[in-house]
Write an enzyme that holds these catalytic residues in place. Sequence first.
Site, PDB file in Angstrom:
ATOM      1  N   ASN A 207      -3.297   9.409   8.381  1.00  0.00           N
ATOM      2  CA  ASN A 207      -3.868   9.790   9.663  1.00  0.00           C
ATOM      3  C   ASN A 207      -2.791   9.585  10.733  1.00  0.00           C
ATOM      4  O   ASN A 207      -1.688   9.092  10.442  1.00  0.00           O
ATOM      5  CB  ASN A 207      -5.158   9.026   9.973  1.00  0.00           C
ATOM      6  CG  ASN A 207      -4.960   7.520  10.043  1.00  0.00           C
ATOM      7  OD1 ASN A 207      -3.936   7.023  10.512  1.00  0.00           O
ATOM      8  ND2 ASN A 207      -5.950   6.769   9.576  1.00  0.00           N
ATOM      9  N   LYS A 209      -2.426   7.540  13.289  1.00  0.00           N
ATOM     10  CA  LYS A 209      -2.012   6.150  13.520  1.00  0.00           C
ATOM     11  C   LYS A 209      -1.096   5.677  12.393  1.00  0.00           C
ATOM     12  O   LYS A 209      -0.059   5.048  12.639  1.00  0.00           O
ATOM     13  CB  LYS A 209      -3.254   5.260  13.601  1.00  0.00           C
ATOM     14  CG  LYS A 209      -2.949   3.778  13.812  1.00  0.00           C
ATOM     15  CD  LYS A 209      -4.244   2.992  13.943  1.00  0.00           C
ATOM     16  CE  LYS A 209      -3.987   1.514  14.226  1.00  0.00           C
ATOM     17  NZ  LYS A 209      -3.344   0.811  13.102  1.00  0.00           N
ATOM     18  N   GLU A 210      -1.463   5.976  11.151  1.00  0.00           N
ATOM     19  CA  GLU A 210      -0.636   5.582  10.015  1.00  0.00           C
ATOM     20  C   GLU A 210       0.727   6.264  10.052  1.00  0.00           C
ATOM     21  O   GLU A 210       1.753   5.650   9.730  1.00  0.00           O
ATOM     22  CB  GLU A 210      -1.352   5.926   8.703  1.00  0.00           C
ATOM     23  CG  GLU A 210      -2.588   5.083   8.438  1.00  0.00           C
ATOM     24  CD  GLU A 210      -3.456   5.650   7.329  1.00  0.00           C
ATOM     25  OE1 GLU A 210      -4.285   4.882   6.791  1.00  0.00           O
ATOM     26  OE2 GLU A 210      -3.337   6.852   7.000  1.00  0.00           O
ATOM     27  N   ASP A 287     -10.520   9.660   2.030  1.00  0.00           N
ATOM     28  CA  ASP A 287     -10.644   9.743   0.568  1.00  0.00           C
ATOM     29  C   ASP A 287     -11.144  11.115   0.147  1.00  0.00           C
ATOM     30  O   ASP A 287     -10.695  11.674  -0.867  1.00  0.00           O
ATOM     31  CB  ASP A 287     -11.615   8.669   0.058  1.00  0.00           C
ATOM     32  CG  ASP A 287     -11.098   7.256   0.277  1.00  0.00           C
ATOM     33  OD1 ASP A 287      -9.875   7.089   0.378  1.00  0.00           O
ATOM     34  OD2 ASP A 287     -11.921   6.326   0.348  1.00  0.00           O
TER      35      ASP A 287
END
Length: 335
Positions: A207, A209-210, A287
Amino acid sequence: MDLKIKAKKIKYSKVLVIGDLMLDKFTYGDVIRISPEAPVPVLHVNHEENYLGGAGNVARNISALIGEDNNNSIFMIGVIGKDNSADTIIKSMNKANISTNGIVEDDSRDTITKTRIVANTQQIVRIDNESTEPFSASIMKKIEKNFTDNVDNYNAVIISDYAKGIITNKLAKKIIDTCNKKNKPVLVDPAIKHFSFYKKATLMTPNLKEAVEGSDSRLPFYEFNPEAINTLGNDIIKKLALSKLMITLGANGMALFDKDIKGPDKKTPFIIPTKAKSVFDVSGAGDTVISVLAMCLSVGLSFKESSEISNAAAGVVVGKRGTSTLTLDELMEVL
Protein backbone atom coordinates in the site's frame (compact mmCIF):
# COMPACT_ATOMS: atom_id res chain seq x y z
CA MET A 1 -12.59 -11.26 -24.74
CA ASP A 2 -14.95 -9.97 -22.04
CA LEU A 3 -13.25 -9.48 -18.64
CA LYS A 4 -15.97 -11.52 -16.93
CA ILE A 5 -15.30 -14.49 -19.21
CA LYS A 6 -11.56 -14.22 -18.58
CA ALA A 7 -12.07 -14.01 -14.81
CA LYS A 8 -13.88 -17.36 -14.81
CA LYS A 9 -10.57 -19.01 -15.69
CA ILE A 10 -9.27 -18.45 -12.16
CA LYS A 11 -11.18 -21.54 -11.05
CA TYR A 12 -8.33 -23.49 -12.63
CA SER A 13 -5.46 -21.68 -10.91
CA LYS A 14 -3.02 -23.52 -8.66
CA VAL A 15 -1.26 -21.29 -6.14
CA LEU A 16 1.38 -21.91 -3.47
CA VAL A 17 1.25 -19.49 -0.52
CA ILE A 18 4.16 -19.11 1.90
CA GLY A 19 4.32 -16.70 4.81
CA ASP A 20 3.37 -15.83 8.36
CA LEU A 21 0.37 -17.92 9.33
CA MET A 22 -1.83 -16.71 12.17
CA LEU A 23 -5.28 -17.00 13.70
CA ASP A 24 -7.65 -14.02 13.60
CA LYS A 25 -10.12 -14.11 16.50
CA PHE A 26 -13.06 -11.73 16.74
CA THR A 27 -15.00 -11.33 19.99
CA TYR A 28 -18.26 -9.44 19.47
CA GLY A 29 -20.47 -7.94 22.14
CA ASP A 30 -22.29 -4.92 23.54
CA VAL A 31 -21.04 -2.28 25.95
CA ILE A 32 -23.75 -1.16 28.34
CA ARG A 33 -21.76 0.18 31.29
CA ILE A 34 -18.35 1.25 32.56
CA SER A 35 -16.45 -1.04 34.92
CA PRO A 36 -16.50 -0.04 38.62
CA GLU A 37 -12.90 -1.31 38.85
CA ALA A 38 -11.40 1.06 36.26
CA PRO A 39 -12.61 3.61 33.67
CA VAL A 40 -13.00 0.98 30.95
CA PRO A 41 -16.06 -0.42 29.16
CA VAL A 42 -17.52 -3.78 30.16
CA LEU A 43 -18.19 -5.97 27.12
CA HIS A 44 -21.03 -8.47 27.24
CA VAL A 45 -19.93 -11.10 24.73
CA ASN A 46 -22.48 -12.18 22.11
CA HIS A 47 -20.36 -14.48 19.99
CA GLU A 48 -16.87 -15.23 18.73
CA GLU A 49 -15.53 -15.95 15.25
CA ASN A 50 -12.21 -17.47 14.17
CA TYR A 51 -10.55 -17.07 10.77
CA LEU A 52 -7.30 -17.98 9.10
CA GLY A 53 -5.17 -14.85 9.35
CA GLY A 54 -2.00 -13.46 7.83
CA ALA A 55 -0.82 -15.67 5.00
CA GLY A 56 -3.71 -17.99 5.88
CA ASN A 57 -6.19 -15.31 4.83
CA VAL A 58 -4.55 -15.23 1.41
CA ALA A 59 -5.10 -18.98 1.07
CA ARG A 60 -8.66 -18.58 2.37
CA ASN A 61 -9.41 -15.99 -0.33
CA ILE A 62 -8.19 -18.34 -3.04
CA SER A 63 -10.22 -21.22 -1.62
CA ALA A 64 -13.42 -19.14 -1.51
CA LEU A 65 -13.02 -18.09 -5.15
CA ILE A 66 -12.27 -21.57 -6.48
CA GLY A 67 -15.13 -23.07 -4.50
CA GLU A 68 -15.72 -26.64 -3.42
CA ASP A 69 -13.74 -28.15 -6.30
CA ASN A 70 -10.43 -26.75 -5.08
CA ASN A 71 -8.74 -30.07 -4.27
CA ASN A 72 -4.96 -29.53 -4.33
CA SER A 73 -5.43 -26.05 -5.82
CA ILE A 74 -3.83 -24.30 -2.83
CA PHE A 75 -0.70 -25.25 -0.92
CA MET A 76 0.03 -23.33 2.27
CA ILE A 77 3.49 -23.23 3.88
CA GLY A 78 3.61 -21.73 7.36
CA VAL A 79 4.43 -22.40 11.01
CA ILE A 80 2.12 -23.04 13.94
CA GLY A 81 2.69 -23.87 17.60
CA LYS A 82 1.19 -26.74 19.55
CA ASP A 83 -1.88 -25.15 21.14
CA ASN A 84 -5.60 -24.51 20.74
CA SER A 85 -5.02 -21.81 18.11
CA ALA A 86 -3.01 -24.29 16.04
CA ASP A 87 -5.85 -26.82 16.27
CA THR A 88 -8.31 -24.18 15.09
CA ILE A 89 -6.06 -23.28 12.14
CA ILE A 90 -5.78 -26.91 11.01
CA LYS A 91 -9.54 -27.41 11.29
CA SER A 92 -10.16 -24.22 9.29
CA MET A 93 -7.72 -25.30 6.59
CA ASN A 94 -9.33 -28.72 6.30
CA LYS A 95 -12.78 -27.14 6.06
CA ALA A 96 -11.55 -24.87 3.24
CA ASN A 97 -9.80 -27.72 1.40
CA ILE A 98 -6.40 -26.10 1.86
CA SER A 99 -3.60 -28.65 2.06
CA THR A 100 -1.97 -28.84 5.50
CA ASN A 101 1.01 -30.86 4.26
CA GLY A 102 3.17 -27.73 4.18
CA ILE A 103 2.47 -26.71 7.78
CA VAL A 104 5.42 -26.97 10.16
CA GLU A 105 4.84 -27.38 13.90
CA ASP A 106 7.17 -25.54 16.29
CA ASP A 107 6.40 -26.47 19.89
CA SER A 108 8.84 -23.88 21.22
CA ARG A 109 6.45 -20.98 20.58
CA ASP A 110 2.77 -20.10 20.56
CA THR A 111 0.76 -19.87 17.36
CA ILE A 112 0.46 -16.23 16.32
CA THR A 113 -3.01 -15.12 17.41
CA LYS A 114 -4.64 -11.72 17.01
CA THR A 115 -7.80 -11.19 19.06
CA ARG A 116 -10.00 -8.23 18.15
CA ILE A 117 -12.60 -7.05 20.66
CA VAL A 118 -15.56 -5.44 18.89
CA ALA A 119 -18.32 -3.50 20.62
CA ASN A 120 -21.30 -3.21 18.28
CA THR A 121 -19.38 -2.41 15.07
CA GLN A 122 -16.43 -0.60 16.70
CA GLN A 123 -13.16 -2.38 17.40
CA ILE A 124 -12.07 -1.23 20.86
CA VAL A 125 -8.87 -3.22 21.37
CA ARG A 126 -6.67 -5.81 19.68
CA ILE A 127 -4.62 -8.35 21.61
CA ASP A 128 -1.58 -9.85 19.86
CA ASN A 129 0.00 -13.08 21.08
CA GLU A 130 3.14 -13.58 19.02
CA SER A 131 6.87 -14.03 18.87
CA THR A 132 9.01 -12.44 16.16
CA GLU A 133 12.22 -14.20 17.17
CA PRO A 134 14.03 -16.07 14.38
CA PHE A 135 13.00 -19.68 13.87
CA SER A 136 15.54 -22.42 14.55
CA ALA A 137 17.70 -23.78 11.72
CA SER A 138 15.77 -27.07 11.78
CA ILE A 139 12.41 -25.29 11.36
CA MET A 140 13.75 -23.17 8.49
CA LYS A 141 15.12 -26.27 6.81
CA LYS A 142 11.65 -27.89 6.91
CA ILE A 143 10.06 -24.73 5.47
CA GLU A 144 12.54 -24.61 2.58
CA LYS A 145 12.08 -28.32 1.89
CA ASN A 146 8.30 -27.95 1.79
CA PHE A 147 8.72 -25.22 -0.81
CA THR A 148 11.26 -27.07 -2.94
CA ASP A 149 9.27 -30.32 -2.88
CA ASN A 150 5.99 -28.72 -3.93
CA VAL A 151 6.65 -25.67 -6.12
CA ASP A 152 6.51 -27.69 -9.35
CA ASN A 153 2.86 -28.57 -8.67
CA TYR A 154 1.69 -24.93 -8.68
CA ASN A 155 1.75 -22.22 -11.32
CA ALA A 156 2.11 -19.12 -9.12
CA VAL A 157 3.67 -18.35 -5.73
CA ILE A 158 2.63 -15.74 -3.16
CA ILE A 159 4.94 -14.55 -0.38
CA SER A 160 2.83 -13.07 2.42
CA ASP A 161 5.31 -11.35 4.73
CA TYR A 162 4.23 -9.88 8.07
CA ALA A 163 7.78 -9.84 9.51
CA LYS A 164 6.94 -12.52 12.08
CA GLY A 165 9.99 -14.67 11.36
CA ILE A 166 9.23 -17.10 8.55
CA ILE A 167 10.48 -14.94 5.65
CA THR A 168 14.22 -14.36 5.86
CA ASN A 169 16.47 -12.79 3.24
CA LYS A 170 17.89 -16.23 2.45
CA LEU A 171 14.47 -17.86 2.05
CA ALA A 172 13.09 -14.99 -0.04
CA LYS A 173 16.06 -15.23 -2.43
CA LYS A 174 15.61 -19.00 -2.68
CA ILE A 175 11.92 -18.62 -3.55
CA ILE A 176 12.46 -15.85 -6.11
CA ASP A 177 15.44 -17.50 -7.80
CA THR A 178 13.59 -20.81 -8.03
CA CYS A 179 10.43 -19.22 -9.45
CA ASN A 180 12.38 -17.17 -11.98
CA LYS A 181 14.22 -20.26 -13.21
CA LYS A 182 10.94 -22.14 -13.54
CA ASN A 183 9.19 -19.15 -15.17
CA LYS A 184 6.56 -19.00 -12.42
CA PRO A 185 5.23 -15.61 -11.24
CA VAL A 186 6.15 -14.82 -7.64
CA LEU A 187 4.03 -12.10 -6.00
CA VAL A 188 5.02 -10.39 -2.77
CA ASP A 189 2.96 -8.65 -0.10
CA PRO A 190 6.01 -7.16 1.66
CA ALA A 191 6.81 -6.27 5.23
CA ILE A 192 8.13 -2.70 5.36
CA LYS A 193 11.50 -3.65 6.82
CA HIS A 194 12.00 -6.47 4.29
CA PHE A 195 11.74 -4.54 1.01
CA SER A 196 15.36 -5.29 0.15
CA PHE A 197 14.63 -9.05 0.30
CA TYR A 198 12.55 -8.97 -2.86
CA LYS A 199 14.93 -8.10 -5.67
CA LYS A 200 13.87 -9.58 -9.03
CA ALA A 201 10.42 -10.65 -7.83
CA THR A 202 7.66 -10.60 -10.45
CA LEU A 203 5.38 -8.23 -8.58
CA MET A 204 5.08 -6.42 -5.26
CA THR A 205 1.79 -5.10 -3.89
CA PRO A 206 2.51 -2.59 -1.07
CA ASN A 207 0.00 0.00 0.00
CA LEU A 208 1.13 3.62 -0.24
CA LYS A 209 2.35 3.84 3.36
CA GLU A 210 4.36 0.63 2.98
CA ALA A 211 5.82 1.83 -0.33
CA VAL A 212 6.93 5.15 1.17
CA GLU A 213 8.42 3.67 4.34
CA GLY A 214 9.82 0.51 2.76
CA SER A 215 11.70 2.46 0.10
CA ASP A 216 12.94 5.09 2.58
CA SER A 217 11.33 7.73 0.41
CA ARG A 218 11.34 11.32 1.57
CA LEU A 219 8.53 12.30 -0.75
CA PRO A 220 5.58 14.09 0.90
CA PHE A 221 2.33 12.13 0.89
CA TYR A 222 0.02 14.35 2.83
CA GLU A 223 -2.47 14.20 -0.04
CA PHE A 224 -3.05 12.17 -3.18
CA ASN A 225 -0.24 13.12 -5.56
CA PRO A 226 0.02 11.08 -8.78
CA GLU A 227 3.31 12.65 -9.84
CA ALA A 228 4.97 11.84 -6.51
CA ILE A 229 3.54 8.32 -6.63
CA ASN A 230 4.98 7.91 -10.12
CA THR A 231 8.44 8.90 -8.89
CA LEU A 232 8.09 6.57 -5.91
CA GLY A 233 6.97 3.58 -7.98
CA ASN A 234 9.65 3.95 -10.61
CA ASP A 235 12.27 4.26 -7.88
CA ILE A 236 11.13 1.00 -6.26
CA ILE A 237 11.09 -0.80 -9.63
CA LYS A 238 14.65 0.36 -10.34
CA LYS A 239 16.04 -0.43 -6.88
CA LEU A 240 14.58 -3.94 -6.72
CA ALA A 241 14.66 -4.83 -10.45
CA LEU A 242 10.99 -5.82 -10.28
CA SER A 243 9.03 -6.87 -13.34
CA LYS A 244 5.89 -5.12 -12.10
CA LEU A 245 4.63 -3.10 -9.17
CA MET A 246 1.20 -2.27 -7.81
CA ILE A 247 0.78 0.38 -5.12
CA THR A 248 -2.68 0.24 -3.57
CA LEU A 249 -4.10 3.68 -2.79
CA GLY A 250 -7.17 3.01 -0.65
CA ALA A 251 -10.08 5.17 -1.80
CA ASN A 252 -8.00 6.34 -4.79
CA GLY A 253 -7.71 2.85 -6.28
CA MET A 254 -4.38 1.34 -7.34
CA ALA A 255 -1.34 2.54 -9.29
CA LEU A 256 0.22 0.11 -11.80
CA PHE A 257 3.84 0.14 -12.92
CA ASP A 258 4.80 -2.04 -15.86
CA LYS A 259 6.63 -1.42 -19.14
CA ASP A 260 3.49 -2.45 -21.07
CA ILE A 261 1.13 -0.13 -19.15
CA LYS A 262 1.46 3.63 -19.37
CA GLY A 263 -0.39 6.45 -17.66
CA PRO A 264 -1.94 9.36 -19.55
CA ASP A 265 1.51 11.01 -19.54
CA LYS A 266 5.01 10.08 -18.43
CA LYS A 267 4.61 12.00 -15.19
CA THR A 268 1.85 9.84 -13.66
CA PRO A 269 1.25 6.09 -13.29
CA PHE A 270 -1.66 4.13 -14.74
CA ILE A 271 -4.33 4.36 -12.03
CA ILE A 272 -7.36 2.09 -11.72
CA PRO A 273 -10.12 3.84 -9.70
CA THR A 274 -11.62 1.97 -6.77
CA LYS A 275 -14.76 -0.10 -7.34
CA ALA A 276 -15.89 0.01 -3.71
CA LYS A 277 -19.46 1.26 -3.29
CA SER A 278 -19.15 1.38 0.49
CA VAL A 279 -16.35 0.73 2.96
CA PHE A 280 -17.26 -1.17 6.11
CA ASP A 281 -13.93 -2.81 7.00
CA VAL A 282 -10.59 -2.72 5.14
CA SER A 283 -9.18 -5.68 7.11
CA GLY A 284 -7.66 -8.17 4.71
CA ALA A 285 -8.35 -6.20 1.52
CA GLY A 286 -4.67 -6.42 0.57
CA ASP A 287 -4.87 -10.20 0.93
CA THR A 288 -7.77 -10.27 -1.51
CA VAL A 289 -5.87 -8.15 -4.03
CA ILE A 290 -2.73 -10.32 -4.09
CA SER A 291 -4.80 -13.54 -4.07
CA VAL A 292 -6.80 -12.55 -7.13
CA LEU A 293 -3.74 -11.14 -8.90
CA ALA A 294 -1.88 -14.43 -8.49
CA MET A 295 -4.87 -16.47 -9.62
CA CYS A 296 -5.30 -14.33 -12.73
CA LEU A 297 -1.63 -14.25 -13.68
CA SER A 298 -1.36 -17.99 -13.13
CA VAL A 299 -3.96 -18.68 -15.84
CA GLY A 300 -2.41 -16.32 -18.38
CA LEU A 301 -4.26 -13.03 -17.92
CA SER A 302 -2.33 -9.80 -18.45
CA PHE A 303 -1.21 -7.61 -15.54
CA LYS A 304 -3.75 -4.92 -16.46
CA GLU A 305 -6.63 -7.42 -16.69
CA SER A 306 -5.54 -9.10 -13.45
CA SER A 307 -5.37 -5.73 -11.70
CA GLU A 308 -8.84 -4.69 -12.86
CA ILE A 309 -10.29 -7.98 -11.61
CA SER A 310 -8.47 -7.78 -8.25
CA ASN A 311 -9.62 -4.18 -7.83
CA ALA A 312 -13.23 -5.28 -8.34
CA ALA A 313 -12.74 -8.11 -5.81
CA ALA A 314 -11.31 -5.71 -3.20
CA GLY A 315 -14.32 -3.45 -3.70
CA VAL A 316 -16.56 -6.32 -2.57
CA VAL A 317 -14.63 -7.40 0.54
CA VAL A 318 -14.27 -3.89 2.03
CA GLY A 319 -18.05 -3.76 2.18
CA LYS A 320 -18.09 -6.75 4.53
CA ARG A 321 -17.26 -7.11 8.21
CA GLY A 322 -13.90 -8.52 9.31
CA THR A 323 -11.27 -10.23 7.17
CA SER A 324 -13.78 -11.32 4.56
CA THR A 325 -13.56 -13.24 1.29
CA LEU A 326 -15.75 -13.35 -1.78
CA THR A 327 -17.08 -16.05 -4.07
CA LEU A 328 -16.67 -16.30 -7.82
CA ASP A 329 -20.37 -15.50 -8.22
CA GLU A 330 -19.91 -12.26 -6.25
CA LEU A 331 -16.92 -11.38 -8.42
CA MET A 332 -18.88 -12.05 -11.59
CA GLU A 333 -21.68 -9.81 -10.36
CA VAL A 334 -19.43 -6.83 -9.66
CA LEU A 335 -17.55 -7.26 -12.93
